[in-house]
Design an enzyme around this catalytic site. Sequence first.
Site, PDB file in Angstrom:
ATOM      1  N   ARG A 170      -7.366  16.708  -8.102  1.00  0.00           N
ATOM      2  CA  ARG A 170      -7.105  15.706  -7.047  1.00  0.00           C
ATOM      3  C   ARG A 170      -5.809  16.116  -6.059  1.00  0.00           C
ATOM      4  O   ARG A 170      -5.731  16.054  -4.941  1.00  0.00           O
ATOM      5  CB  ARG A 170      -6.692  14.227  -7.398  1.00  0.00           C
ATOM      6  CG  ARG A 170      -7.761  13.507  -8.112  1.00  0.00           C
ATOM      7  CD  ARG A 170      -7.240  12.214  -8.946  1.00  0.00           C
ATOM      8  NE  ARG A 170      -6.539  11.661  -7.790  1.00  0.00           N
ATOM      9  CZ  ARG A 170      -7.131  10.565  -7.330  1.00  0.00           C
ATOM     10  NH1 ARG A 170      -8.365  10.364  -7.357  1.00  0.00           N
ATOM     11  NH2 ARG A 170      -6.205   9.735  -6.545  1.00  0.00           N
ATOM     12  N   ARG A 174      -0.619  24.205  -2.029  1.00  0.00           N
ATOM     13  CA  ARG A 174      -0.854  25.197  -0.679  1.00  0.00           C
ATOM     14  C   ARG A 174       0.096  26.039  -0.566  1.00  0.00           C
ATOM     15  O   ARG A 174       1.237  25.944  -0.872  1.00  0.00           O
ATOM     16  CB  ARG A 174      -0.267  24.149   0.390  1.00  0.00           C
ATOM     17  CG  ARG A 174      -1.567  22.981   0.566  1.00  0.00           C
ATOM     18  CD  ARG A 174      -1.095  22.158   1.984  1.00  0.00           C
ATOM     19  NE  ARG A 174      -1.727  20.942   2.001  1.00  0.00           N
ATOM     20  CZ  ARG A 174      -1.252  19.761   1.755  1.00  0.00           C
ATOM     21  NH1 ARG A 174      -0.004  19.608   1.730  1.00  0.00           N
ATOM     22  NH2 ARG A 174      -2.115  18.806   1.762  1.00  0.00           N
ATOM     23  N   ARG A 247      -6.900   2.514 -18.527  1.00  0.00           N
ATOM     24  CA  ARG A 247      -5.372   2.620 -18.442  1.00  0.00           C
ATOM     25  C   ARG A 247      -4.882   1.616 -17.846  1.00  0.00           C
ATOM     26  O   ARG A 247      -5.521   0.996 -16.741  1.00  0.00           O
ATOM     27  CB  ARG A 247      -5.060   3.994 -17.849  1.00  0.00           C
ATOM     28  CG  ARG A 247      -3.790   4.460 -18.201  1.00  0.00           C
ATOM     29  CD  ARG A 247      -3.608   4.793 -19.722  1.00  0.00           C
ATOM     30  NE  ARG A 247      -2.248   5.208 -19.961  1.00  0.00           N
ATOM     31  CZ  ARG A 247      -1.484   4.702 -20.929  1.00  0.00           C
ATOM     32  NH1 ARG A 247      -2.306   4.137 -22.059  1.00  0.00           N
ATOM     33  NH2 ARG A 247      -0.213   5.093 -20.944  1.00  0.00           N
ATOM     34  N   ARG A 278       6.556   6.228 -11.567  1.00  0.00           N
ATOM     35  CA  ARG A 278       7.331   6.357 -10.025  1.00  0.00           C
ATOM     36  C   ARG A 278       8.009   5.067  -9.932  1.00  0.00           C
ATOM     37  O   ARG A 278       7.832   4.075 -10.257  1.00  0.00           O
ATOM     38  CB  ARG A 278       6.190   6.772  -9.214  1.00  0.00           C
ATOM     39  CG  ARG A 278       4.940   5.746  -9.313  1.00  0.00           C
ATOM     40  CD  ARG A 278       3.837   6.340  -8.538  1.00  0.00           C
ATOM     41  NE  ARG A 278       2.602   6.227  -9.041  1.00  0.00           N
ATOM     42  CZ  ARG A 278       1.205   6.368  -8.657  1.00  0.00           C
ATOM     43  NH1 ARG A 278       1.041   7.446  -8.172  1.00  0.00           N
ATOM     44  NH2 ARG A 278       0.134   5.780  -9.189  1.00  0.00           N
ATOM     45  N   GLU A 298       6.747   1.653 -11.784  1.00  0.00           N
ATOM     46  CA  GLU A 298       5.592   1.587 -12.337  1.00  0.00           C
ATOM     47  C   GLU A 298       5.436   2.175 -13.516  1.00  0.00           C
ATOM     48  O   GLU A 298       5.861   3.356 -14.024  1.00  0.00           O
ATOM     49  CB  GLU A 298       4.707   2.442 -11.512  1.00  0.00           C
ATOM     50  CG  GLU A 298       3.253   2.440 -11.578  1.00  0.00           C
ATOM     51  CD  GLU A 298       2.296   2.843 -10.639  1.00  0.00           C
ATOM     52  OE1 GLU A 298       2.600   2.633  -9.393  1.00  0.00           O
ATOM     53  OE2 GLU A 298       1.324   3.649 -10.925  1.00  0.00           O
ATOM     54  N   TYR A 346     -13.213   6.489 -11.215  1.00  0.00           N
ATOM     55  CA  TYR A 346     -11.844   6.985 -10.790  1.00  0.00           C
ATOM     56  C   TYR A 346     -12.045   7.263  -9.135  1.00  0.00           C
ATOM     57  O   TYR A 346     -11.824   8.451  -8.792  1.00  0.00           O
ATOM     58  CB  TYR A 346     -11.050   8.010 -11.343  1.00  0.00           C
ATOM     59  CG  TYR A 346      -9.626   8.336 -10.976  1.00  0.00           C
ATOM     60  CD1 TYR A 346      -8.917   7.361 -10.348  1.00  0.00           C
ATOM     61  CD2 TYR A 346      -8.844   9.486 -11.567  1.00  0.00           C
ATOM     62  CE1 TYR A 346      -7.545   7.754  -9.921  1.00  0.00           C
ATOM     63  CE2 TYR A 346      -7.561   9.753 -10.987  1.00  0.00           C
ATOM     64  CZ  TYR A 346      -6.864   8.750 -10.331  1.00  0.00           C
ATOM     65  OH  TYR A 346      -5.603   8.958 -10.003  1.00  0.00           O
ATOM     66  N   ASP A 348     -11.598   6.744  -4.965  1.00  0.00           N
ATOM     67  CA  ASP A 348     -10.581   6.533  -3.813  1.00  0.00           C
ATOM     68  C   ASP A 348     -11.025   5.324  -2.960  1.00  0.00           C
ATOM     69  O   ASP A 348     -12.321   5.277  -2.975  1.00  0.00           O
ATOM     70  CB  ASP A 348     -10.110   7.712  -3.152  1.00  0.00           C
ATOM     71  CG  ASP A 348      -9.172   8.744  -3.839  1.00  0.00           C
ATOM     72  OD1 ASP A 348      -8.415   8.122  -4.747  1.00  0.00           O
ATOM     73  OD2 ASP A 348      -9.185   9.914  -3.630  1.00  0.00           O
TER      74      ASP A 348
HETATM   75  N1  UDP Z   1       0.114  14.434 -11.379  1.00  0.00           N
HETATM   76  C1  UDP Z   1       1.164  14.952 -11.746  1.00  0.00           C
HETATM   77  N2  UDP Z   1       2.697  15.074 -11.289  1.00  0.00           N
HETATM   78  C2  UDP Z   1       2.721  14.162 -10.379  1.00  0.00           C
HETATM   79  C3  UDP Z   1       1.863  13.440  -9.692  1.00  0.00           C
HETATM   80  C4  UDP Z   1       0.631  13.574 -10.118  1.00  0.00           C
HETATM   81  O1  UDP Z   1       0.952  15.829 -12.984  1.00  0.00           O
HETATM   82  O2  UDP Z   1       3.891  14.188  -9.808  1.00  0.00           O
HETATM   83  C5  UDP Z   1      -1.109  14.617 -11.874  1.00  0.00           C
HETATM   84  C6  UDP Z   1      -1.308  13.357 -13.012  1.00  0.00           C
HETATM   85  O3  UDP Z   1      -2.232  14.102 -13.888  1.00  0.00           O
HETATM   86  C7  UDP Z   1      -2.048  12.473 -12.220  1.00  0.00           C
HETATM   87  C8  UDP Z   1      -3.065  13.126 -11.267  1.00  0.00           C
HETATM   88  O4  UDP Z   1      -1.961  14.257 -10.799  1.00  0.00           O
HETATM   89  O5  UDP Z   1      -2.789  11.596 -13.025  1.00  0.00           O
HETATM   90  C9  UDP Z   1      -3.358  12.473  -9.828  1.00  0.00           C
HETATM   91  O6  UDP Z   1      -2.329  11.809  -9.395  1.00  0.00           O
HETATM   92  P1  UDP Z   1      -2.442  10.702  -8.150  1.00  0.00           P
HETATM   93  O7  UDP Z   1      -1.150  10.505  -7.537  1.00  0.00           O
HETATM   94  O8  UDP Z   1      -3.469  11.228  -7.221  1.00  0.00           O
HETATM   95  O9  UDP Z   1      -2.669   9.447  -9.137  1.00  0.00           O
HETATM   96  P2  UDP Z   1      -2.818   8.030  -8.333  1.00  0.00           P
HETATM   97  O10 UDP Z   1      -1.965   8.018  -7.001  1.00  0.00           O
HETATM   98  O11 UDP Z   1      -4.358   7.614  -8.236  1.00  0.00           O
HETATM   99  O12 UDP Z   1      -2.161   7.221  -9.499  1.00  0.00           O
END
Ligand code: UDP
Length: 372
Positions: A170, A174, A247, A278, A298, A346, A348
């Site tokens: 996901r 870059r 989860r 976060r 969170e 999962y 979006d």
């Molecule tokens: N992820 C990570 N470090 C970060 C942010 C994301 O390893 O700082 C990984 C982690 O496995 C996570 C996945 O990327 O489950 C997807 O993150 P995203 O932010 O897309 O998840 P969402 O916002 O859907 O919770």
Amino acid sequence: MYDYLIVGAGIFGAVFAREMTDQGKRCLVIDKSSHIAGHIYTEAVEGIQVHVYGAHIFHTSDKEIWEYVNRFTTFNHFINSPLAIYKDELFNLPFNMNTFHQMWGCKTPKEAKEIIDKQTEQLKDTDPTNLEEQAIKLVGPDIYEKLINGYTEKQWGRACKDLPAFIIKRLPVRFIYDNNYFNDRYQGIPENGYTSMIEHMLEGIEVRLNTDYYAVRDQEEFRAKKTLFTGMIDEYYNYCFGELEYRSLRFDTKIIDEENFQGNAVINYTEREIPYTRIIEHKHFAFGKQPKTVVTYEYPATWKTGDEPYYPVNNEKNDALYERYKELGEKENNIIFGGRLGQYKYYDMDKVVRAALHLVNEVSEKANSADI
Ligand code: UDP
């Protein structure tokens, strides 16, 4: 009798209800919660739109979906550029030249590529089978250790080796200085919050809140020719094949008496020892200038029956189990399953809207051919 009983007033249910109503069908939307909008529910606190069940940023490359949602709200120009804090270091996300500079001090794409290539040399011809292998192959062990491993294991409550590779795909990687978390053409947050967007979708449609489907389904006044169910499919079938895994999350939201707490909407805490993943500072999703601020810590949480499910855990075992429930669902004439929980996916938000519109077409075509 209604044409459709729609269980769940989240985005999937709301789009379905809107479209069916516009086709002249009589719809009733019910939700067990006291509000509409499901997990994208937002409410104003101190003049700030708070994402009560976690931050949601709408992003899509699908022009039709973008135009569709824009019928119900105006989006602001927010671009998600989260930061990650690991111990005393701060990094930009997603993985881009800023991150590589902060990690290794390199300045050019060539230098960054050389470092990553060197770190991932042995993995060049391998095919990753899990998240750990995929992540290390993509960005190397330094980034994996500091920015992925701890965060992911907290988030999902299991080792990266036991998680599917697709989750990490996901995130963009870059070799330009660009902190936009998404590659999509369109992005933003509804100016008056997501609740208002869903409210507009549901305009003129009967909605009953605080209404549990299982408690009312046999009652005459809820009778419908068909039901769209957006809750958990395994629960619907009484877990007859066993429980799917989810989860959960716990949110600790506080009002702070200062204007600007962390200077960014999203900061990830990637080390394992910090229990939250976060901190969200809601005003920054809307460029807010209010005198106070609202922040949410969170915490990922284990899910057990009865808890609020947030993420389906799409690993092989659960996906195989879901297939069995799906088969049961496909045999039904009067009930259809949709959304993150009904389809155990999962998703979006843009994909949810797309799937709901797709379902509407499918159902309408079937109904039309039955008429003939
Ligand atoms: N992820 C990570 N470090 C970060 C942010 C994301 O390893 O700082 C990984 C982690 O496995 C996570 C996945 O990327 O489950 C997807 O993150 P995203 O932010 O897309 O998840 P969402 O916002 O859907 O919770």
